[in-house]
Design an enzyme around this catalytic site. Structure first.
Site, mmCIF file in Angstrom:
data_model
loop_
_atom_site.group_PDB
_atom_site.id
_atom_site.type_symbol
_atom_site.label_atom_id
_atom_site.label_comp_id
_atom_site.label_asym_id
_atom_site.label_seq_id
_atom_site.Cartn_x
_atom_site.Cartn_y
_atom_site.Cartn_z
ATOM 1 N N ASP A 54 -36.498 -1.536 12.168
ATOM 2 C CA ASP A 54 -36.809 -1.359 10.741
ATOM 3 C C ASP A 54 -36.145 -0.072 10.275
ATOM 4 O O ASP A 54 -36.410 1.005 10.806
ATOM 5 C CB ASP A 54 -38.338 -1.287 10.566
ATOM 6 C CG ASP A 54 -38.760 -1.194 9.109
ATOM 7 O OD1 ASP A 54 -37.898 -0.919 8.240
ATOM 8 O OD2 ASP A 54 -39.959 -1.382 8.845
ATOM 9 N N ASP A 102 -33.906 -5.015 5.686
ATOM 10 C CA ASP A 102 -33.723 -3.894 6.619
ATOM 11 C C ASP A 102 -34.491 -4.065 7.930
ATOM 12 O O ASP A 102 -34.748 -3.094 8.622
ATOM 13 C CB ASP A 102 -34.100 -2.566 5.942
ATOM 14 C CG ASP A 102 -35.589 -2.315 5.925
ATOM 15 O OD1 ASP A 102 -36.363 -3.288 5.836
ATOM 16 O OD2 ASP A 102 -35.990 -1.131 6.016
ATOM 17 N N GLU A 103 -34.849 -5.300 8.254
ATOM 18 C CA GLU A 103 -35.618 -5.525 9.477
ATOM 19 C C GLU A 103 -35.054 -6.687 10.276
ATOM 20 O O GLU A 103 -34.598 -7.667 9.709
ATOM 21 C CB GLU A 103 -37.067 -5.902 9.141
ATOM 22 C CG GLU A 103 -37.923 -4.748 8.712
ATOM 23 C CD GLU A 103 -39.288 -5.230 8.257
ATOM 24 O OE1 GLU A 103 -39.963 -5.927 9.041
ATOM 25 O OE2 GLU A 103 -39.648 -4.929 7.114
HETATM 26 P P1 TTP Z 1 -39.553 -1.283 4.025
HETATM 27 O O1 TTP Z 1 -38.918 -1.380 5.378
HETATM 28 O O2 TTP Z 1 -40.936 -1.776 3.872
HETATM 29 O O3 TTP Z 1 -39.545 0.229 3.521
HETATM 30 P P2 TTP Z 1 -38.493 1.383 3.748
HETATM 31 O O4 TTP Z 1 -37.375 0.956 4.625
HETATM 32 O O5 TTP Z 1 -38.086 1.904 2.400
HETATM 33 O O6 TTP Z 1 -39.353 2.514 4.417
HETATM 34 P P3 TTP Z 1 -39.885 2.600 5.936
HETATM 35 O O7 TTP Z 1 -39.246 3.816 6.509
HETATM 36 O O8 TTP Z 1 -41.365 2.746 5.818
HETATM 37 O O9 TTP Z 1 -39.463 1.342 6.623
HETATM 38 O O10 TTP Z 1 -38.669 -2.051 2.977
HETATM 39 C C1 TTP Z 1 -37.250 -2.072 3.037
HETATM 40 C C2 TTP Z 1 -36.662 -1.994 1.661
HETATM 41 O O11 TTP Z 1 -37.143 -3.060 0.857
HETATM 42 C C3 TTP Z 1 -37.034 -0.724 0.908
HETATM 43 O O12 TTP Z 1 -36.140 0.337 1.186
HETATM 44 C C4 TTP Z 1 -37.009 -1.157 -0.517
HETATM 45 C C5 TTP Z 1 -37.351 -2.620 -0.478
HETATM 46 N N1 TTP Z 1 -38.756 -2.830 -0.904
HETATM 47 C C6 TTP Z 1 -39.014 -3.126 -2.234
HETATM 48 O O13 TTP Z 1 -38.097 -3.265 -3.042
HETATM 49 N N2 TTP Z 1 -40.322 -3.284 -2.622
HETATM 50 C C7 TTP Z 1 -41.378 -3.142 -1.768
HETATM 51 O O14 TTP Z 1 -42.554 -3.280 -2.172
HETATM 52 C C8 TTP Z 1 -41.095 -2.833 -0.389
HETATM 53 C C9 TTP Z 1 -42.217 -2.665 0.601
HETATM 54 C C10 TTP Z 1 -39.777 -2.695 -0.011
HETATM 55 MG MG MG Z 2 -37.717 -0.028 6.431
#
Ligand code: TTP
Ligand code: MG
Length: 359
Positions: free
Chosen positions: A9, A115-116
């Site tokens: 992630d 992103d996962e």
């Molecule tokens: P996430 O992996 O949930 O968040 P992140 O990568 O920003 O932070 P973390 O370090 O906690 O993993 O989500 C990936 C991307 O998806 C995030 O950068 C933006 C998008 N996203 C949205 O647009 N809306 C949302 O509600 C979420 C959770 C994510």
């Molecule tokens: Mg993320």
């Protein structure tokens, strides 16, 4: 056979890309999402970097609240947050390159979001070897993309996902079988994928807050509360998860949504927006390499953020705009009157998505 699964992630993904691409933003709090319009903006935060998270700014927070938090920080002498619009196209390209890197290390990869991804590393046989591969992947992403990723490793997708969240950002966590119970027990039930705010609330009413609490509930009780999904929850609380890695090469759905400048129940306005979105969604169909769709999904968000989706699957695949509009409007109508909207709540967002796509 014992499986070894890794979950990757990316850290603060959209914000990290912006930070990387705009050196002047380094070390500043960054919020990616809707236009805050000096606090009058609508829509929500997509993501925030870790600096901005210190201000309480998190994904899905109304952008107006994010603005308030940032102004409060400013009054306390801290730097104001930088608000940036979402550039899906650019983030999508970065995502593709990261997935390419991952695929060099395992032929069995499931991309589960922008992103996962889950990777099957069972072939290396041992956790130390799996960890070494994960470290290599992190290094390569850092070198090639100048971004950090967090990776979790465990015996199934559930454990791997929980592990990747353990030491964010830039984490690398292995949870082996013996540690599952000890590590999971103190976590909030929300850490279990699938348990959202609603399930959390229902569980809180019976004083179940942690996974330890959840494990004490008899299977029948969880089933009473959540039906079939309760069975799954019972298993997940114990770290059990048999779900396979599903390699997904295709886009499953294409959709778009729009937050209005003002909440409304004006039928012609909402229908007008819906029609506009239908047109744009259909235009994107060939761009994504598809010709036809069979399922239409309409999403509505009310002013109190309650969000509902309704879908309809056609007997035959189609690419007709008039059919898409017709079905979308039919799904929308009940939200404009007493049928799905007895309290006449105003609508703030409407979205259209097509699924069951055909080449
Ligand atoms: P996430 O992996 O949930 O968040 P992140 O990568 O920003 O932070 P973390 O370090 O906690 O993993 O989500 C990936 C991307 O998806 C995030 O950068 C933006 C998008 N996203 C949205 O647009 N809306 C949302 O509600 C979420 C959770 C994510
Ligand atoms: Mg993320």
């Amino acid at each position: 056979m014992k499986r070894i699964i890794a979950h990757l992630d990316m850290d603060a993904f959209f914000a990290a890309i912006e930070e990387r691409d705009h050196p002047r933003l380094r070390r500043l709090p960054i919020v990616v999402g809707a236009d805050p319009k000096e606090g009058k903006g609508r829509g929500v935060v997509s993501t925030a970097n870790y600096k901005a998270r210190e201000y309480g700014i998190l994904s899905a927070l109304p952008i107006s609240t994010a603005w308030r938090f940032s102004q409060k920080a400013k009054r306390e002498g801290k730097p104001e947050a930088v608000f940036l619009p979402v550039d899906f196209h650019r983030y999508g390209e970065v995502s593709d390159r990261i997935m390419e890197i991952i695929r060099e290390y395992s032929s069995h990869v499931e991309q589960s979001s922008i992103d996962e991804a889950y990777l099957d590393l069972s072939f290396v046989k041992t956790y130390p070897k799996a960890r070494a591969i994960a470290q290599k992947i992190k290094n390569e992403i850092r070198k090639k993309e100048k971004l950090t990723a967090s990776i979790g490793i465990g015996s199934n997708k559930l454990i791997a996902k929980i592990a990747s969240d353990f030491k964010k950002p830039d984490g690398l966590t292995v949870i082996n079988e013996k540690e599952i119970e000890k590590l999971l027990a103190p976590l909030s039930v929300r850490k279990i994928p699938g348990i959202g705010p609603k399930a959390e609330q229902i569980l809180a009413k019976i004083s179940v807050k942690t996974i330890r609490n959840l494990r004490k509930l008899p299977r029948a009780k969880i089933h009473d509360l959540f039906g079939k999904w309760g069975n799954e929850m019972y298993e997940r609380a114990r770290g059990h998860d048999e779900s396979p890695i599903e390699e997904e090469w295709e886009t499953k759905s294409i959709g778009e949504q729009e937050t209005f400048n003002q909440d409304t129940l004006n039928s012609s306005f909402v229908i007008g927006k819906l029609e506009k979105i239908c047109k744009s969604v259909l235009k994107n169909l060939p761009r994504e390499g598809f010709q036809k769709f069979r399922t239409v999904v309409v999403t509505i968000r009310f002013s109190d953020f309650e969000t509902k989706s309704r879908s309809h699957t056609l007997a035959e695949p189609t690419n007709s705009l008039s059919k898409l509009k017709f079905e979308a409007i039919k799904l929308l109508m009940p939200f404009l009157d007493h049928r799905e909207n007895p309290r006449r709540k105003l609508i703030r967002l409407v979205g259209v998505r097509v699924e069951k796509l055909e080449h």
